[in-house]
Write a protein that holds these residues in place. Structure first.
Motif, PDB file in Angstrom:
ATOM      1  N   ASP A 266       0.830  -1.207   0.000  1.00  0.00           N
ATOM      2  CA  ASP A 266       0.000   0.000   0.000  1.00  0.00           C
ATOM      3  C   ASP A 266       0.866   1.259   0.000  1.00  0.00           C
ATOM      4  O   ASP A 266       0.571   2.238  -0.700  1.00  0.00           O
ATOM      5  N   THR A 267       1.929   1.235   0.799  1.00  0.00           N
ATOM      6  CA  THR A 267       2.841   2.377   0.851  1.00  0.00           C
ATOM      7  C   THR A 267       3.512   2.603  -0.500  1.00  0.00           C
ATOM      8  O   THR A 267       3.630   3.737  -0.985  1.00  0.00           O
ATOM      9  N   ALA A 268       3.955   1.501  -1.122  1.00  0.00           N
ATOM     10  CA  ALA A 268       4.635   1.619  -2.412  1.00  0.00           C
ATOM     11  C   ALA A 268       3.698   2.117  -3.503  1.00  0.00           C
ATOM     12  O   ALA A 268       4.077   2.973  -4.323  1.00  0.00           O
ATOM     13  N   VAL A 269       2.473   1.617  -3.523  1.00  0.00           N
ATOM     14  CA  VAL A 269       1.510   2.035  -4.541  1.00  0.00           C
ATOM     15  C   VAL A 269       1.180   3.521  -4.387  1.00  0.00           C
ATOM     16  O   VAL A 269       1.137   4.273  -5.374  1.00  0.00           O
ATOM     17  N   ALA A 270       0.942   3.957  -3.140  1.00  0.00           N
ATOM     18  CA  ALA A 270       0.605   5.363  -2.905  1.00  0.00           C
ATOM     19  C   ALA A 270       1.754   6.272  -3.321  1.00  0.00           C
ATOM     20  O   ALA A 270       1.539   7.338  -3.933  1.00  0.00           O
ATOM     21  N   TYR A 271       2.976   5.870  -3.015  1.00  0.00           N
ATOM     22  CA  TYR A 271       4.128   6.690  -3.385  1.00  0.00           C
ATOM     23  C   TYR A 271       4.289   6.741  -4.907  1.00  0.00           C
ATOM     24  O   TYR A 271       4.508   7.813  -5.487  1.00  0.00           O
ATOM     25  N   ALA A 272       4.155   5.582  -5.546  1.00  0.00           N
ATOM     26  CA  ALA A 272       4.339   5.537  -6.991  1.00  0.00           C
ATOM     27  C   ALA A 272       3.292   6.375  -7.719  1.00  0.00           C
ATOM     28  O   ALA A 272       3.585   6.995  -8.755  1.00  0.00           O
ATOM     29  N   ALA A 273       2.094   6.423  -7.180  1.00  0.00           N
ATOM     30  CA  ALA A 273       1.030   7.197  -7.815  1.00  0.00           C
ATOM     31  C   ALA A 273       1.227   8.696  -7.628  1.00  0.00           C
ATOM     32  O   ALA A 273       0.777   9.500  -8.469  1.00  0.00           O
ATOM     33  N   GLY A 274       1.901   9.092  -6.571  1.00  0.00           N
ATOM     34  CA  GLY A 274       2.043  10.512  -6.277  1.00  0.00           C
ATOM     35  C   GLY A 274       3.375  11.118  -6.661  1.00  0.00           C
ATOM     36  O   GLY A 274       3.528  12.340  -6.657  1.00  0.00           O
ATOM     37  N   ARG A 275       4.342  10.302  -6.996  1.00  0.00           N
ATOM     38  CA  ARG A 275       5.693  10.775  -7.315  1.00  0.00           C
ATOM     39  C   ARG A 275       5.863  10.924  -8.825  1.00  0.00           C
ATOM     40  O   ARG A 275       5.518  10.012  -9.583  1.00  0.00           O
ATOM     41  N   SER A 276       6.383  12.046  -9.283  1.00  0.00           N
ATOM     42  CA  SER A 276       6.616  12.276 -10.710  1.00  0.00           C
ATOM     43  C   SER A 276       8.112  12.371 -10.995  1.00  0.00           C
ATOM     44  O   SER A 276       8.879  12.948 -10.227  1.00  0.00           O
ATOM     45  N   GLN A 277       8.506  11.781 -12.102  1.00  0.00           N
ATOM     46  CA  GLN A 277       9.872  11.880 -12.618  1.00  0.00           C
ATOM     47  C   GLN A 277       9.794  11.948 -14.142  1.00  0.00           C
ATOM     48  O   GLN A 277       8.949  11.274 -14.767  1.00  0.00           O
ATOM     49  N   PHE A 278      10.651  12.737 -14.745  1.00  0.00           N
ATOM     50  CA  PHE A 278      10.678  12.891 -16.198  1.00  0.00           C
ATOM     51  C   PHE A 278       9.310  13.320 -16.747  1.00  0.00           C
ATOM     52  O   PHE A 278       8.875  12.898 -17.819  1.00  0.00           O
ATOM     53  N   GLY A 279       8.593  14.106 -15.937  1.00  0.00           N
ATOM     54  CA  GLY A 279       7.349  14.695 -16.397  1.00  0.00           C
ATOM     55  C   GLY A 279       6.118  13.818 -16.298  1.00  0.00           C
ATOM     56  O   GLY A 279       5.058  14.179 -16.825  1.00  0.00           O
ATOM     57  N   ARG A 280       6.202  12.684 -15.612  1.00  0.00           N
ATOM     58  CA  ARG A 280       5.024  11.833 -15.463  1.00  0.00           C
ATOM     59  C   ARG A 280       5.143  11.012 -14.183  1.00  0.00           C
ATOM     60  O   ARG A 280       6.249  10.811 -13.654  1.00  0.00           O
ATOM     61  N   PRO A 281       4.002  10.503 -13.660  1.00  0.00           N
ATOM     62  CA  PRO A 281       4.057   9.704 -12.430  1.00  0.00           C
ATOM     63  C   PRO A 281       4.949   8.482 -12.621  1.00  0.00           C
ATOM     64  O   PRO A 281       4.928   7.847 -13.687  1.00  0.00           O
ATOM     65  N   VAL A 282       5.718   8.147 -11.581  1.00  0.00           N
ATOM     66  CA  VAL A 282       6.594   6.981 -11.711  1.00  0.00           C
ATOM     67  C   VAL A 282       5.777   5.704 -11.875  1.00  0.00           C
ATOM     68  O   VAL A 282       6.288   4.695 -12.395  1.00  0.00           O
ATOM     69  N   ALA A 283       4.515   5.721 -11.465  1.00  0.00           N
ATOM     70  CA  ALA A 283       3.655   4.557 -11.642  1.00  0.00           C
ATOM     71  C   ALA A 283       3.392   4.254 -13.107  1.00  0.00           C
ATOM     72  O   ALA A 283       2.923   3.162 -13.448  1.00  0.00           O
ATOM     73  N   ASP A 284       3.684   5.202 -13.991  1.00  0.00           N
ATOM     74  CA  ASP A 284       3.483   4.972 -15.414  1.00  0.00           C
ATOM     75  C   ASP A 284       4.609   4.150 -16.047  1.00  0.00           C
ATOM     76  O   ASP A 284       4.464   3.672 -17.169  1.00  0.00           O
ATOM     77  N   PHE A 285       5.728   4.001 -15.327  1.00  0.00           N
ATOM     78  CA  PHE A 285       6.850   3.264 -15.890  1.00  0.00           C
ATOM     79  C   PHE A 285       6.607   1.760 -15.766  1.00  0.00           C
ATOM     80  O   PHE A 285       6.293   1.256 -14.686  1.00  0.00           O
ATOM     81  N   GLN A 286       6.774   1.057 -16.867  1.00  0.00           N
ATOM     82  CA  GLN A 286       6.423  -0.363 -16.906  1.00  0.00           C
ATOM     83  C   GLN A 286       7.223  -1.184 -15.902  1.00  0.00           C
ATOM     84  O   GLN A 286       6.689  -2.090 -15.252  1.00  0.00           O
ATOM     85  N   GLY A 287       8.517  -0.879 -15.758  1.00  0.00           N
ATOM     86  CA  GLY A 287       9.337  -1.646 -14.834  1.00  0.00           C
ATOM     87  C   GLY A 287       8.801  -1.592 -13.418  1.00  0.00           C
ATOM     88  O   GLY A 287       8.771  -2.609 -12.708  1.00  0.00           O
ATOM     89  N   LEU A 288       8.357  -0.420 -12.992  1.00  0.00           N
ATOM     90  CA  LEU A 288       7.824  -0.287 -11.643  1.00  0.00           C
ATOM     91  C   LEU A 288       6.450  -0.947 -11.533  1.00  0.00           C
ATOM     92  O   LEU A 288       6.135  -1.588 -10.526  1.00  0.00           O
ATOM     93  N   ARG A 289       5.642  -0.809 -12.580  1.00  0.00           N
ATOM     94  CA  ARG A 289       4.330  -1.466 -12.569  1.00  0.00           C
ATOM     95  C   ARG A 289       4.480  -2.984 -12.426  1.00  0.00           C
ATOM     96  O   ARG A 289       3.727  -3.630 -11.689  1.00  0.00           O
ATOM     97  N   PHE A 290       5.443  -3.553 -13.145  1.00  0.00           N
ATOM     98  CA  PHE A 290       5.653  -5.002 -13.058  1.00  0.00           C
ATOM     99  C   PHE A 290       6.099  -5.398 -11.653  1.00  0.00           C
ATOM    100  O   PHE A 290       5.691  -6.445 -11.133  1.00  0.00           O
ATOM    101  N   LEU A 291       6.937  -4.577 -11.045  1.00  0.00           N
ATOM    102  CA  LEU A 291       7.386  -4.857  -9.679  1.00  0.00           C
ATOM    103  C   LEU A 291       6.206  -4.864  -8.717  1.00  0.00           C
ATOM    104  O   LEU A 291       6.067  -5.771  -7.883  1.00  0.00           O
TER     105      LEU A 291
END
Length: 390
Positions: A266-291
């Motif tokens: 839950d902590t990881a999902v919330a952080y990934a949804a709220g954190r942006s890098q390279f102009g978009r949420p980090v949750a949009d990166f496939q590598g992190l989504r797969f993790l």
């Protein structure tokens, strides 16, 4: 970042009463546990008042007979309660599991008179239990324990030291395994010892890498006298009683591991949804989504394995092998998921400003308590190879 309230999980519960029970536990976790969990763990405070609330709410005796103050709940439901509590704070979930373990010998092997005298207070009277099996020189090899109980008329005199005792120094009652006969498993007997018995003392709590709010201490028995009517089961039956308790206790540890892993996810999902890098949420990166997907899948698999073993127990069928499998898989899962959660948060995961690092430190102990995961593999292999294997 403070701890987040555990996210409700879609469950298939056997009764409407069970659904109401889980809703109550979720509400208690959200209101009473999560808001202060990080602060109390950092300060090393044990939430004794909260355990009073849990007792008043009927949550300390769920899997036991209502005739003695229990909740008549199947283990399948009880384990989901533990998961919910551990997701909010492991000190609480594990504390309830250990308390239940401490009640097991009396509930399962005590006489009717013993159960009537002691169980109501233990299950719903605000008392807190501890379980005394391990010793400084006998952890995994519990059958070699050295604490002795010597008969003196209608009493027993207990002398020795127990180690790694959860609630050591604060428990109101203790289930104690002591040697009453010769060497080996057949010389061990179980006793119910008051927490304030003369001659009983506790060392300073251990300094641990996690679960600082849960006191773990050595207990010293210096000629502690207990009446024979506090002997649980027959003389020499204690080791069999201990193994029976540990089969159930291992499922409790597995459920707590699922809770910790779920909180980390839950902590990881919330952080990934709220954190942006390279102009978009980090949750949009496939590598992190797969993790995150792998983390979630491991948690679901662990929960399913744990509850399948619980259903065997509820049906009165053998479940020792499945309990060992659940303990092994769920605690390894908690370790991996919490490592991955820290990785998702990056540098922030390594700071105490976020709970991910605490979950990682707490997950490690779950691979050790109530039989290390190496012991679980031995148990599983023994079942596979047959009773004659060693």
């Amino acid at each position: 970042m403070s701890d987040r309230a555990p996210r409700p999980v879609e469950r298939q519960l056997p009764t409407e009463e069970s659904e109401d029970l889980l809703a109550l536990v979720h509400d208690i976790a959200r209101r009473e546990i999560v808001p202060v969990a990080a602060e109390e763990e950092e300060a090393g405070r044990f939430p004794r008042e909260l355990f009073g609330l849990l007792s008043e709410s009927g949550l300390l005796g769920l899997p036991y007979d209502s005739a003695y103050g229990g909740g008549d709940q199947p283990y399948e439901v009880y384990l989901q309660v533990l998961e919910e509590l551990a997701a909010a704070r492991l000190t609480v979930g594990l504390g309830v599991s250990v308390h239940s373990l401490a009640c097991h010998a009396l509930a399962g092997y005590g006489t009717k008179a013993q159960r009537a005298e002691h169980l109501p207070a233990m299950l719903g009277g605000g008392l807190l239990g501890g379980y005394c099996l391990s010793e400084p020189a006998s952890g995994s090899d519990a059958a070699s324990l050295r604490t002795k109980a010597v008969r003196d008329g209608d009493n027993w005199v207990i002398t020795g030291t127990k180690a790694w005792i959860t609630h050591g120094g604060i428990a109101d009652f203790l289930t104690v395994l002591a040697r009453t006969g010769g060497p080996g498993a057949r010389g061990i007997t179980a006793f119910l010892v008051p927490g304030d018995a003369p001659g009983l003392s506790a060392s300073a709590p251990e300094r641990k890498m996690g679960m600082n709010g849960s006191p773990t201490a050595q207990l010293h028995f210096d000629g502690v006298r207990v009446a024979d009517d506090r002997r649980l089961g027959d003389e020499g039956q204690g080791f069999a009683i201990a193994l029976s308790a540990l089969d159930s206790g291992r499922l409790g540890i597995a459920a707590c591991a699922v809770g910790v892993a779920r909180a980390a996810l839950d902590t990881a999902v919330a952080y990934a949804a709220g954190r942006s890098q390279f102009g978009r949420p980090v949750a949009d990166f496939q590598g992190l989504r797969f993790l995150l997907a792998d983390m979630a899948t491991r948690i679901e698999a662990g929960r399913a394995l744990c509850l399948a073993a619980a259903r065997l127990r509820d049906a009165g069928r053998p479940f020792s092998q499945q309990a060992a499998m659940a303990k092994l898989f769920c605690t390894d899962t908690a370790m991996q998921v919490t490592v991955d959660a820290v990785q998702v948060l990056g540098g922030y995961g390594y700071t105490a400003d976020f709970p991910a690092e605490r979950y990682l430190r707490e997950a490690k102990v779950l691979q050790i308590v109530e039989g290390t995961n190496q012991i679980q593999r031995m148990v599983i292999a023994r079942h596979l190879m047959g009773p004659e294997s060693r």
